[in-house]
Design a protein around this motif. Structure first.
Motif, PDB file in Angstrom:
ATOM      1  N   UNK A 191       2.530   4.729   2.347  1.00 27.82           N
ATOM      2  CA  UNK A 191       1.338   4.361   2.771  1.00 27.82           C
ATOM      3  C   UNK A 191       0.475   4.276   1.484  1.00 27.82           C
ATOM      4  N   UNK A 192      -0.873   3.685   1.528  1.00 25.79           N
ATOM      5  CA  UNK A 192      -1.550   3.464   0.404  1.00 25.79           C
ATOM      6  C   UNK A 192      -2.417   4.789   0.031  1.00 25.79           C
ATOM      7  N   UNK A 193      -1.547   5.478  -0.576  1.00 32.71           N
ATOM      8  CA  UNK A 193      -2.208   6.841  -1.240  1.00 32.71           C
ATOM      9  C   UNK A 193      -1.317   6.969  -2.693  1.00 32.71           C
ATOM     10  N   UNK A 216       9.762  -3.435   0.172  1.00 36.92           N
ATOM     11  CA  UNK A 216       8.859  -2.446   0.317  1.00 36.92           C
ATOM     12  C   UNK A 216       7.827  -2.730   1.299  1.00 36.92           C
ATOM     13  N   UNK A 217       7.323  -2.171   2.389  1.00 32.88           N
ATOM     14  CA  UNK A 217       6.355  -2.230   3.350  1.00 32.88           C
ATOM     15  C   UNK A 217       5.180  -1.336   3.169  1.00 32.88           C
ATOM     16  N   UNK A 218       3.872  -1.743   3.118  1.00 36.63           N
ATOM     17  CA  UNK A 218       2.917  -0.752   3.022  1.00 36.63           C
ATOM     18  C   UNK A 218       2.344  -0.725   4.474  1.00 36.63           C
ATOM     19  N   UNK A 219       2.457   0.459   5.120  1.00 35.06           N
ATOM     20  CA  UNK A 219       1.929   0.792   6.537  1.00 35.06           C
ATOM     21  C   UNK A 219       0.543   1.203   6.271  1.00 35.06           C
ATOM     22  N   UNK A 220      -0.301   0.647   7.218  1.00 31.01           N
ATOM     23  CA  UNK A 220      -1.812   1.422   7.240  1.00 31.01           C
ATOM     24  C   UNK A 220      -2.447   0.644   6.013  1.00 31.01           C
ATOM     25  N   UNK A 221      -2.209  -0.427   5.403  1.00 36.02           N
ATOM     26  CA  UNK A 221      -2.615  -1.118   4.171  1.00 36.02           C
ATOM     27  C   UNK A 221      -4.046  -0.800   4.159  1.00 36.02           C
ATOM     28  N   UNK A 222      -5.001  -1.452   5.009  1.00 36.47           N
ATOM     29  CA  UNK A 222      -6.250  -1.368   5.195  1.00 36.47           C
ATOM     30  C   UNK A 222      -7.106  -0.156   4.911  1.00 36.47           C
ATOM     31  N   UNK A 223      -6.599   1.025   5.271  1.00 33.20           N
ATOM     32  CA  UNK A 223      -7.045   2.379   4.966  1.00 33.20           C
ATOM     33  C   UNK A 223      -7.528   2.685   3.565  1.00 33.20           C
ATOM     34  N   UNK A 224      -7.029   1.929   2.771  1.00 30.01           N
ATOM     35  CA  UNK A 224      -7.413   1.913   1.290  1.00 30.01           C
ATOM     36  C   UNK A 224      -6.784   0.805   0.525  1.00 30.01           C
ATOM     37  N   UNK A 225      -7.581  -0.298   0.369  1.00 31.33           N
ATOM     38  CA  UNK A 225      -7.196  -1.305  -0.114  1.00 31.33           C
ATOM     39  C   UNK A 225      -7.078  -1.298  -1.416  1.00 31.33           C
ATOM     40  N   UNK A 226      -7.992  -0.559  -2.226  1.00 30.16           N
ATOM     41  CA  UNK A 226      -7.864  -0.245  -3.570  1.00 30.16           C
ATOM     42  C   UNK A 226      -6.274   0.145  -4.121  1.00 30.16           C
ATOM     43  N   UNK A 227      -5.867   1.247  -3.121  1.00 24.71           N
ATOM     44  CA  UNK A 227      -4.703   1.845  -3.466  1.00 24.71           C
ATOM     45  C   UNK A 227      -3.414   0.838  -3.066  1.00 24.71           C
ATOM     46  N   UNK A 228      -3.830   0.017  -2.120  1.00 25.56           N
ATOM     47  CA  UNK A 228      -2.708  -1.050  -1.632  1.00 25.56           C
ATOM     48  C   UNK A 228      -2.702  -1.975  -3.176  1.00 25.56           C
ATOM     49  N   UNK A 229      -4.081  -2.460  -3.577  1.00 26.38           N
ATOM     50  CA  UNK A 229      -3.924  -3.359  -4.666  1.00 26.38           C
ATOM     51  C   UNK A 229      -2.827  -2.726  -5.813  1.00 26.38           C
ATOM     52  N   UNK A 230      -2.884  -1.350  -6.101  1.00 23.86           N
ATOM     53  CA  UNK A 230      -2.118  -0.833  -6.886  1.00 23.86           C
ATOM     54  C   UNK A 230      -0.658  -0.841  -6.715  1.00 23.86           C
TER      55      UNK A 230
END
Length: 290
Positions: A191-193, A216-230
Protein backbone atom coordinates in the motif's frame (compact mmCIF):
# COMPACT_ATOMS: atom_id res chain seq x y z
CA UNK A 1 3.41 -25.61 -15.21
CA UNK A 2 4.15 -22.24 -13.63
CA UNK A 3 3.93 -21.40 -9.96
CA UNK A 4 3.10 -17.87 -8.90
CA UNK A 5 2.79 -16.67 -5.30
CA UNK A 6 1.19 -13.48 -4.03
CA UNK A 7 2.84 -12.19 -0.83
CA UNK A 8 3.06 -9.01 1.22
CA UNK A 9 5.33 -7.56 3.85
CA UNK A 10 2.42 -7.56 6.29
CA UNK A 11 -1.22 -8.65 6.45
CA UNK A 12 -4.15 -6.57 5.26
CA UNK A 13 -2.68 -5.20 2.02
CA UNK A 14 -5.18 -6.92 -0.31
CA UNK A 15 -3.08 -9.99 -1.08
CA UNK A 16 -5.99 -12.42 -0.91
CA UNK A 17 -8.26 -10.16 -3.00
CA UNK A 18 -5.69 -10.28 -5.80
CA UNK A 19 -5.11 -14.02 -5.37
CA UNK A 20 -8.86 -14.65 -5.66
CA UNK A 21 -9.06 -12.47 -8.77
CA UNK A 22 -6.13 -14.32 -10.37
CA UNK A 23 -7.89 -17.60 -9.56
CA UNK A 24 -10.95 -16.33 -11.43
CA UNK A 25 -8.90 -15.19 -14.43
CA UNK A 26 -6.45 -18.09 -14.86
CA UNK A 27 -7.41 -21.23 -16.74
CA UNK A 28 -6.48 -24.82 -15.88
CA UNK A 29 -4.96 -24.16 -12.44
CA UNK A 30 -4.68 -25.34 -8.85
CA UNK A 31 -4.97 -22.89 -5.97
CA UNK A 32 -3.06 -23.13 -2.69
CA UNK A 33 -3.70 -21.09 0.46
CA UNK A 34 -0.38 -20.94 2.31
CA UNK A 35 -1.45 -18.26 4.78
CA UNK A 36 -2.07 -21.09 7.25
CA UNK A 37 -1.89 -18.91 10.38
CA UNK A 38 -4.82 -16.77 9.23
CA UNK A 39 -6.27 -18.45 6.16
CA UNK A 40 -9.05 -16.51 4.43
CA UNK A 41 -8.94 -17.44 0.73
CA UNK A 42 -11.68 -19.96 1.49
CA UNK A 43 -14.02 -17.06 2.27
CA UNK A 44 -13.87 -16.03 -1.38
CA UNK A 45 -13.58 -19.43 -3.05
CA UNK A 46 -15.92 -21.39 -0.73
CA UNK A 47 -14.17 -24.78 -1.12
CA UNK A 48 -16.09 -28.04 -0.93
CA UNK A 49 -13.75 -30.29 1.08
CA UNK A 50 -13.10 -33.63 -0.65
CA UNK A 51 -10.16 -34.90 1.41
CA UNK A 52 -9.25 -34.13 5.03
CA UNK A 53 -5.86 -35.01 6.58
CA UNK A 54 -4.20 -34.54 9.95
CA UNK A 55 -1.08 -32.40 10.26
CA UNK A 56 1.32 -33.73 12.88
CA UNK A 57 4.20 -31.64 14.13
CA UNK A 58 6.14 -31.16 17.36
CA UNK A 59 6.04 -33.39 20.43
CA UNK A 60 4.64 -33.19 23.96
CA UNK A 61 5.83 -35.03 27.07
CA UNK A 62 3.51 -37.69 28.49
CA UNK A 63 4.08 -39.28 31.93
CA UNK A 64 3.23 -42.96 32.44
CA UNK A 65 1.59 -42.98 35.89
CA UNK A 66 2.36 -46.70 36.41
CA UNK A 67 6.10 -46.24 35.83
CA UNK A 68 6.41 -42.87 37.61
CA UNK A 69 8.13 -43.12 41.04
CA UNK A 70 7.13 -39.52 41.90
CA UNK A 71 10.70 -38.43 42.62
CA UNK A 72 9.87 -34.89 41.48
CA UNK A 73 12.98 -34.55 39.31
CA UNK A 74 10.99 -33.64 36.19
CA UNK A 75 9.02 -30.96 38.05
CA UNK A 76 12.24 -29.41 39.30
CA UNK A 77 14.10 -29.55 35.96
CA UNK A 78 11.37 -28.31 33.60
CA UNK A 79 12.23 -24.67 32.83
CA UNK A 80 8.80 -24.08 31.31
CA UNK A 81 6.86 -25.12 34.45
CA UNK A 82 4.94 -27.54 32.27
CA UNK A 83 4.80 -30.36 34.83
CA UNK A 84 2.50 -29.89 37.82
CA UNK A 85 3.11 -31.21 41.34
CA UNK A 86 0.68 -34.06 40.62
CA UNK A 87 2.91 -35.11 37.66
CA UNK A 88 0.51 -34.05 34.92
CA UNK A 89 1.97 -32.30 31.86
CA UNK A 90 0.38 -29.06 30.67
CA UNK A 91 0.43 -29.51 26.83
CA UNK A 92 0.25 -25.74 26.25
CA UNK A 93 3.30 -24.98 28.41
CA UNK A 94 5.33 -27.99 27.22
CA UNK A 95 7.88 -26.88 24.61
CA UNK A 96 8.66 -30.44 23.54
CA UNK A 97 12.36 -30.19 24.43
CA UNK A 98 12.31 -33.78 25.80
CA UNK A 99 14.78 -32.93 28.58
CA UNK A 100 12.47 -34.45 31.20
CA UNK A 101 12.28 -37.72 29.28
CA UNK A 102 16.08 -38.03 29.33
CA UNK A 103 16.32 -37.03 33.00
CA UNK A 104 13.56 -39.31 34.32
CA UNK A 105 15.30 -42.12 36.34
CA UNK A 106 12.30 -44.45 35.90
CA UNK A 107 11.92 -44.00 32.14
CA UNK A 108 8.33 -42.94 32.73
CA UNK A 109 8.24 -39.99 30.32
CA UNK A 110 7.78 -40.44 26.59
CA UNK A 111 7.39 -37.86 23.81
CA UNK A 112 4.24 -38.07 21.67
CA UNK A 113 3.71 -36.29 18.36
CA UNK A 114 1.05 -33.55 18.35
CA UNK A 115 -1.86 -33.21 15.98
CA UNK A 116 -1.23 -29.55 15.14
CA UNK A 117 -3.85 -28.95 12.49
CA UNK A 118 -5.48 -30.24 9.32
CA UNK A 119 -4.91 -29.86 5.60
CA UNK A 120 -7.49 -30.30 2.87
CA UNK A 121 -7.92 -30.98 -0.82
CA UNK A 122 -11.08 -29.25 -1.99
CA UNK A 123 -13.03 -28.35 -5.11
CA UNK A 124 -14.02 -24.76 -5.84
CA UNK A 125 -15.93 -23.10 -8.67
CA UNK A 126 -12.52 -22.21 -10.16
CA UNK A 127 -10.92 -25.64 -9.77
CA UNK A 128 -9.10 -27.67 -7.11
CA UNK A 129 -7.60 -26.02 -4.03
CA UNK A 130 -5.22 -27.19 -1.29
CA UNK A 131 -5.51 -25.41 2.03
CA UNK A 132 -4.98 -25.94 5.74
CA UNK A 133 -5.95 -24.93 9.24
CA UNK A 134 -3.27 -24.67 11.93
CA UNK A 135 -4.45 -25.35 15.47
CA UNK A 136 -4.65 -22.56 18.04
CA UNK A 137 -1.21 -21.72 19.49
CA UNK A 138 0.38 -24.48 17.38
CA UNK A 139 3.80 -23.99 15.80
CA UNK A 140 5.63 -25.14 12.68
CA UNK A 141 3.47 -23.18 10.25
CA UNK A 142 6.42 -23.19 7.83
CA UNK A 143 6.32 -26.99 7.76
CA UNK A 144 2.59 -26.91 7.06
CA UNK A 145 3.08 -24.34 4.28
CA UNK A 146 5.67 -26.63 2.66
CA UNK A 147 3.19 -29.51 2.87
CA UNK A 148 0.41 -27.47 1.22
CA UNK A 149 2.80 -26.30 -1.52
CA UNK A 150 3.95 -29.86 -2.22
CA UNK A 151 0.41 -31.24 -2.35
CA UNK A 152 -0.70 -28.43 -4.68
CA UNK A 153 2.25 -29.08 -6.98
CA UNK A 154 1.57 -32.84 -7.08
CA UNK A 155 -2.11 -32.20 -7.77
CA UNK A 156 -1.24 -29.79 -10.59
CA UNK A 157 1.14 -32.34 -12.14
CA UNK A 158 -1.51 -35.06 -11.86
CA UNK A 159 -4.12 -32.83 -13.54
CA UNK A 160 -1.69 -31.43 -16.14
CA UNK A 161 -2.51 -27.96 -14.87
CA UNK A 162 -0.82 -24.91 -16.36
CA UNK A 163 -0.73 -22.88 -13.14
CA UNK A 164 -0.35 -23.14 -9.39
CA UNK A 165 -1.59 -19.90 -7.82
CA UNK A 166 -0.48 -19.50 -4.22
CA UNK A 167 -1.82 -17.13 -1.59
CA UNK A 168 1.38 -16.74 0.42
CA UNK A 169 1.93 -15.90 4.05
CA UNK A 170 2.52 -12.26 5.08
CA UNK A 171 5.71 -11.00 6.73
CA UNK A 172 9.25 -12.35 6.23
CA UNK A 173 9.32 -15.39 8.56
CA UNK A 174 9.52 -19.13 7.91
CA UNK A 175 6.00 -19.41 6.38
CA UNK A 176 6.92 -16.81 3.74
CA UNK A 177 10.19 -18.53 2.90
CA UNK A 178 8.28 -21.80 2.55
CA UNK A 179 5.72 -19.99 0.35
CA UNK A 180 8.23 -18.60 -2.13
CA UNK A 181 10.69 -21.47 -2.46
CA UNK A 182 10.78 -22.82 -5.99
CA UNK A 183 8.14 -20.51 -7.50
CA UNK A 184 8.51 -18.91 -10.91
CA UNK A 185 7.53 -15.47 -9.63
CA UNK A 186 6.52 -13.73 -6.40
CA UNK A 187 4.18 -10.76 -6.61
CA UNK A 188 4.49 -8.42 -3.64
CA UNK A 189 1.37 -6.41 -2.80
CA UNK A 190 1.85 -3.19 -0.88
CA UNK A 191 0.00 0.00 0.00
CA UNK A 192 1.19 3.59 -0.57
CA UNK A 193 2.49 4.28 2.92
CA UNK A 194 5.99 4.58 4.36
CA UNK A 195 5.49 1.44 6.44
CA UNK A 196 4.09 -0.30 3.36
CA UNK A 197 7.26 0.48 1.41
CA UNK A 198 9.43 -0.60 4.34
CA UNK A 199 7.59 -3.93 4.68
CA UNK A 200 7.68 -4.52 0.92
CA UNK A 201 11.42 -3.80 0.87
CA UNK A 202 12.04 -6.41 3.58
CA UNK A 203 10.11 -9.18 1.85
CA UNK A 204 11.58 -8.30 -1.56
CA UNK A 205 15.09 -8.60 -0.11
CA UNK A 206 14.14 -11.96 1.42
CA UNK A 207 12.79 -13.21 -1.92
CA UNK A 208 15.84 -11.99 -3.82
CA UNK A 209 18.12 -13.70 -1.31
CA UNK A 210 16.52 -16.99 -2.32
CA UNK A 211 16.81 -16.16 -6.00
CA UNK A 212 13.09 -15.63 -6.60
CA UNK A 213 11.95 -13.24 -9.34
CA UNK A 214 9.88 -10.44 -7.78
CA UNK A 215 7.21 -8.11 -9.18
CA UNK A 216 5.20 -5.52 -7.28
CA UNK A 217 1.61 -4.25 -7.19
CA UNK A 218 0.53 -1.09 -5.37
CA UNK A 219 -2.97 -1.46 -3.96
CA UNK A 220 -5.14 1.66 -3.39
CA UNK A 221 -2.40 3.70 -5.05
CA UNK A 222 -4.56 6.83 -5.42
CA UNK A 223 -4.96 7.27 -1.64
CA UNK A 224 -1.42 8.66 -1.49
CA UNK A 225 0.00 9.52 -4.89
CA UNK A 226 3.16 11.07 -3.43
CA UNK A 227 4.02 7.80 -1.69
CA UNK A 228 3.08 5.83 -4.80
CA UNK A 229 5.63 7.98 -6.66
CA UNK A 230 8.30 7.02 -4.12
CA UNK A 231 7.41 3.33 -4.53
CA UNK A 232 7.72 3.72 -8.31
CA UNK A 233 11.17 5.28 -7.82
CA UNK A 234 12.08 2.40 -5.49
CA UNK A 235 11.06 -0.13 -8.15
CA UNK A 236 12.94 1.72 -10.88
CA UNK A 237 16.15 1.99 -8.87
CA UNK A 238 15.95 -1.63 -7.72
CA UNK A 239 15.04 -3.13 -11.09
CA UNK A 240 11.70 -4.43 -9.80
CA UNK A 241 8.85 -4.65 -12.26
CA UNK A 242 5.77 -2.66 -11.21
CA UNK A 243 2.95 -4.69 -12.77
CA UNK A 244 -0.08 -2.87 -11.43
CA UNK A 245 -1.42 0.20 -9.63
CA UNK A 246 -4.88 -0.67 -8.34
CA UNK A 247 -7.11 2.27 -7.41
CA UNK A 248 -9.28 2.41 -4.31
CA UNK A 249 -12.60 0.94 -5.41
CA UNK A 250 -15.69 0.35 -3.28
CA UNK A 251 -16.59 -2.52 -5.60
CA UNK A 252 -13.84 -4.57 -3.94
CA UNK A 253 -15.51 -4.23 -0.55
CA UNK A 254 -18.94 -5.05 -2.01
CA UNK A 255 -17.48 -8.15 -3.70
CA UNK A 256 -15.93 -9.37 -0.43
CA UNK A 257 -19.21 -8.86 1.43
CA UNK A 258 -20.91 -11.10 -1.14
CA UNK A 259 -18.11 -13.69 -0.92
CA UNK A 260 -17.08 -13.15 -4.56
CA UNK A 261 -13.92 -12.14 -6.35
CA UNK A 262 -13.80 -8.66 -7.87
CA UNK A 263 -13.74 -10.30 -11.33
CA UNK A 264 -17.05 -12.07 -10.70
CA UNK A 265 -18.68 -9.10 -9.02
CA UNK A 266 -17.64 -6.29 -11.34
CA UNK A 267 -14.92 -7.15 -13.83
CA UNK A 268 -15.22 -3.75 -15.51
CA UNK A 269 -14.77 -1.76 -12.31
CA UNK A 270 -11.52 0.28 -12.05
CA UNK A 271 -9.96 -2.27 -9.69
CA UNK A 272 -11.22 -5.23 -11.73
CA UNK A 273 -9.74 -3.85 -14.95
CA UNK A 274 -6.37 -3.12 -13.35
CA UNK A 275 -6.09 -6.56 -11.73
CA UNK A 276 -7.05 -8.23 -15.02
CA UNK A 277 -4.38 -6.17 -16.82
CA UNK A 278 -1.80 -7.20 -14.18
CA UNK A 279 -2.72 -10.87 -14.61
CA UNK A 280 -2.52 -10.71 -18.41
CA UNK A 281 0.89 -9.04 -18.15
CA UNK A 282 2.15 -11.66 -15.71
CA UNK A 283 0.72 -14.52 -17.74
CA UNK A 284 2.51 -13.39 -20.88
CA UNK A 285 5.76 -12.76 -19.02
CA UNK A 286 5.69 -16.18 -17.36
CA UNK A 287 4.84 -17.90 -20.63
CA UNK A 288 7.91 -16.16 -22.03
CA UNK A 289 9.80 -17.50 -18.93
CA UNK A 290 10.33 -13.88 -17.80
Amino acid sequence: MKQIVIISGKGGTGKTVITGAFAALAENKVMADCDVDAADLHLLLKPDIKERNEFRSGKTAVIDAEKCVKCGKCVKLCRFNAIAENFVVDPVSCEGCAFCSFACPAGAIRMEENISGEWFISETRFGPMVHARLGIAEENSGKLVSLVRQQAKELAEKNNSDWVIVDGAPGIGCPVIASISGVDCAIVVTEPTLSGLHDADRVIKAAKYFGVTVKLIVNKYDLNTDMTGKIEEYCKSGGIGLVGKIPFDESVVKAMVKGKTIIEHSENSPAGKEIAAAWNFMRKKLEEKI
